[in-house]
Design a protein around this motif. Sequence first.
Motif, PDB file in Angstrom:
ATOM      1  N   LEU A  94       0.757  -1.388  -0.211  1.00  2.00           N
ATOM      2  CA  LEU A  94      -0.170   0.395  -0.244  1.00  2.00           C
ATOM      3  C   LEU A  94       0.909   1.457   0.119  1.00  2.00           C
ATOM      4  N   ARG A  95       2.134   1.172   1.142  1.00  3.01           N
ATOM      5  CA  ARG A  95       2.720   2.420   1.031  1.00  3.01           C
ATOM      6  C   ARG A  95       3.109   2.442  -0.550  1.00  3.01           C
ATOM      7  N   THR A  96       4.139   1.741  -1.116  1.00  3.04           N
ATOM      8  CA  THR A  96       4.882   1.782  -2.348  1.00  3.04           C
ATOM      9  C   THR A  96       3.623   2.000  -3.365  1.00  3.04           C
ATOM     10  N   ALA A  97       2.329   1.822  -3.822  1.00  3.21           N
ATOM     11  CA  ALA A  97       1.475   2.592  -4.425  1.00  3.21           C
ATOM     12  C   ALA A  97       0.994   3.484  -4.518  1.00  3.21           C
ATOM     13  N   LEU A  98       1.278   4.099  -2.769  1.00  4.96           N
ATOM     14  CA  LEU A  98       0.515   5.385  -2.477  1.00  4.96           C
ATOM     15  C   LEU A  98       1.867   6.182  -2.977  1.00  4.96           C
ATOM     16  N   LYS A  99       2.965   6.314  -3.758  1.00  8.75           N
ATOM     17  CA  LYS A  99       4.035   7.390  -4.100  1.00  8.75           C
ATOM     18  C   LYS A  99       3.052   7.362  -5.041  1.00  8.75           C
ATOM     19  N   LEU A 100       2.420   7.024  -6.088  1.00  7.95           N
ATOM     20  CA  LEU A 100       2.790   7.086  -7.231  1.00  7.95           C
ATOM     21  C   LEU A 100       0.761   8.136  -6.952  1.00  7.95           C
ATOM     22  N   VAL A 101       0.081   7.346  -6.242  1.00  3.63           N
ATOM     23  CA  VAL A 101      -0.445   8.750  -5.696  1.00  3.63           C
ATOM     24  C   VAL A 101      -0.317  10.508  -5.191  1.00  3.63           C
ATOM     25  N   TRP A 102       0.646  10.221  -4.412  1.00  2.00           N
ATOM     26  CA  TRP A 102       1.074  11.051  -3.950  1.00  2.00           C
ATOM     27  C   TRP A 102       2.587  11.906  -4.878  1.00  2.00           C
ATOM     28  N   ASN A 103       2.628  11.751  -4.818  1.00  5.42           N
ATOM     29  CA  ASN A 103       3.313  12.697  -6.961  1.00  5.42           C
ATOM     30  C   ASN A 103       2.146  12.483  -7.921  1.00  5.42           C
ATOM     31  N   GLY A 104       1.033  12.373  -8.001  1.00  2.39           N
ATOM     32  CA  GLY A 104       0.148  13.055  -9.712  1.00  2.39           C
ATOM     33  C   GLY A 104       0.220  12.265 -10.324  1.00  2.39           C
ATOM     34  N   LYS A 105       0.743  11.118 -10.115  1.00  4.39           N
ATOM     35  CA  LYS A 105       1.201   9.451 -11.332  1.00  4.39           C
ATOM     36  C   LYS A 105      -0.235   8.991 -11.800  1.00  4.39           C
ATOM     37  N   ILE A 106      -1.102   8.683  -9.904  1.00  3.80           N
ATOM     38  CA  ILE A 106      -2.555   7.769 -10.093  1.00  3.80           C
ATOM     39  C   ILE A 106      -3.531   8.629 -10.061  1.00  3.80           C
ATOM     40  N   HIS A 107      -4.378   9.026 -10.293  1.00  2.00           N
ATOM     41  CA  HIS A 107      -5.382   9.590  -9.383  1.00  2.00           C
ATOM     42  C   HIS A 107      -7.113   8.653  -8.784  1.00  2.00           C
ATOM     43  N   PRO A 108      -7.142   8.802  -8.281  1.00  2.00           N
ATOM     44  CA  PRO A 108      -8.707   8.001  -8.295  1.00  2.00           C
ATOM     45  C   PRO A 108      -9.334   8.450  -9.210  1.00  2.00           C
ATOM     46  N   VAL A 109      -9.977   7.929  -9.011  1.00  2.00           N
ATOM     47  CA  VAL A 109     -12.034   8.098  -9.763  1.00  2.00           C
ATOM     48  C   VAL A 109     -12.935   8.145  -8.788  1.00  2.00           C
ATOM     49  N   VAL A 110     -13.870   9.063  -8.276  1.00  2.00           N
ATOM     50  CA  VAL A 110     -14.711   9.303  -8.376  1.00  2.00           C
ATOM     51  C   VAL A 110     -15.993   9.230  -9.186  1.00  2.00           C
ATOM     52  N   ASP A 111     -16.918   8.804  -9.168  1.00  2.00           N
ATOM     53  CA  ASP A 111     -18.075   8.628  -9.780  1.00  2.00           C
ATOM     54  C   ASP A 111     -18.989  10.396  -9.086  1.00  2.00           C
ATOM     55  N   ARG A 112     -19.383   9.449  -7.907  1.00  2.00           N
ATOM     56  CA  ARG A 112     -19.973  10.853  -6.993  1.00  2.00           C
ATOM     57  C   ARG A 112     -20.398  10.853  -5.979  1.00  2.00           C
ATOM     58  N   VAL A 113     -20.338  12.035  -5.014  1.00  2.00           N
ATOM     59  CA  VAL A 113     -20.197  11.684  -3.443  1.00  2.00           C
ATOM     60  C   VAL A 113     -21.529  12.200  -2.611  1.00  2.00           C
ATOM     61  N   LEU A 114     -22.068  11.390  -2.003  1.00  2.00           N
ATOM     62  CA  LEU A 114     -22.985  12.259  -1.342  1.00  2.00           C
ATOM     63  C   LEU A 114     -22.666  11.585  -0.566  1.00  2.00           C
ATOM     64  N   PRO A 115     -24.140  12.281   0.895  1.00  2.00           N
ATOM     65  CA  PRO A 115     -23.958  11.984   2.505  1.00  2.00           C
ATOM     66  C   PRO A 115     -24.137  10.803   3.109  1.00  2.00           C
ATOM     67  N   LEU A 116     -23.449  10.912   4.153  1.00  2.00           N
ATOM     68  CA  LEU A 116     -23.086   9.089   5.047  1.00  2.00           C
ATOM     69  C   LEU A 116     -25.556   8.633   4.987  1.00  2.00           C
ATOM     70  N   SER A 117     -25.712   9.962   5.088  1.00  2.00           N
ATOM     71  CA  SER A 117     -27.366   9.481   5.116  1.00  2.00           C
ATOM     72  C   SER A 117     -27.955   9.045   4.079  1.00  2.00           C
ATOM     73  N   LYS A 118     -26.807   9.311   2.959  1.00  2.00           N
ATOM     74  CA  LYS A 118     -28.413   8.644   1.749  1.00  2.00           C
ATOM     75  C   LYS A 118     -27.039   7.505   1.348  1.00  2.00           C
ATOM     76  N   ALA A 119     -26.810   7.071   2.362  1.00  2.00           N
ATOM     77  CA  ALA A 119     -25.723   5.530   1.815  1.00  2.00           C
ATOM     78  C   ALA A 119     -26.654   4.107   1.299  1.00  2.00           C
ATOM     79  N   ARG A 120     -28.144   4.310   1.484  1.00  2.00           N
ATOM     80  CA  ARG A 120     -29.193   3.000   1.154  1.00  2.00           C
ATOM     81  C   ARG A 120     -29.168   3.198  -0.994  1.00  2.00           C
ATOM     82  N   GLU A 121     -28.514   4.863  -1.154  1.00  2.00           N
ATOM     83  CA  GLU A 121     -29.598   5.048  -2.249  1.00  2.00           C
ATOM     84  C   GLU A 121     -27.454   4.449  -2.882  1.00  2.00           C
TER      85      GLU A 121
END
Length: 346
Positions: A301-328
Amino acid sequence: MKATVFHKHGSPEVLSYEDYDDPQVTSNQILIQVKAVALNHLDLFVRSGIPGLNLEMPHILGSDISGVVVELGKNVQNSFQIGQQVIIDPGISCGICEFCIRGEQSLCPSYGILGEHYRGGYAELLAIDAKNVVPIPGDAPLDIVNAAAVPLTLMTAWRMLISKAQIQPGDDLLIIGIGGGVALAGLQIAKTAGARVIVTSSSNSKLERAKELGADIVINHNEMPDYHKEIGRLTKNRGVDVVLDSVGQATWTRSLRSLRKGGRLVTCGATSGPNAETNINSVFWRQLEILGSTMGSRDELRTALKLVWNGKIHPVVDRVLPLSKAREAHELLERGEQFGKLVLTP
Ligand SMILES: [Zn+2]
């Protein structure tokens, strides 16, 4: 605190947003104010009930967590600072068995995953051992909400492609079913490793998005169900060096047929079912390697994270919802239309 819990297994309706006791830190733990928690398919399986997994109810899901340090146990006062931004390594292991000593935590006989075997991060607060807490560098090019989308799938894809399949520059990699977290992390890891990446999906819009993330060749497996034949054509009947398949039963045979002689199939899951047919003649004559992989070690995990910290890998987020909408969010993930991670914020 507020948390989204379930008191019994079942459909998304069992998820309930309610008051829950604040966790108390022990001497080796850190209290985290959860800023975001990302969903994994694992959440759906745990909510529905996994045979042999007996949980103490109510249970709190959530393996992928980012947050801020708010309290330090007495043995870890000097390790972190109050207010520090962190992500959580979701792997929980004994620390003393032969595998843990070797740094192979995901082989630990008592290995467990936060949110599956232990209460996780669908909550405002989380108390967790300091060894699972990873600081986010101050200059990391991602915000705290996107950071929650990183750990589980990144460590899983890294172990699969780098540690297990040992992908090399110039290798051809086939990823079955682009759109999920492991597949998207795998695509980005393979591109940084210099591989040519072929991806499949039933959705043309997902294939277009995959191209933007670096996929070299895309195949719509609805339009081309015999995609192993297309792999043959693309590779002049050689086949690919590596297949990443976490779909399982529905694609297994075609994945094996897509490999070159001596090629490697690496699997971390079987979302379509666990029982597939394998032609053993083909495995030995063509000298195929079938590699199983689960999660990853703290070091991976720590080795792979170097590529996130230096901007080579970007997490892809579809959308963000409030915790109260976990069901949705669970209903969205079950429909499988998302591209990248669904993230909840308390
Ligand atoms: Zn162990």
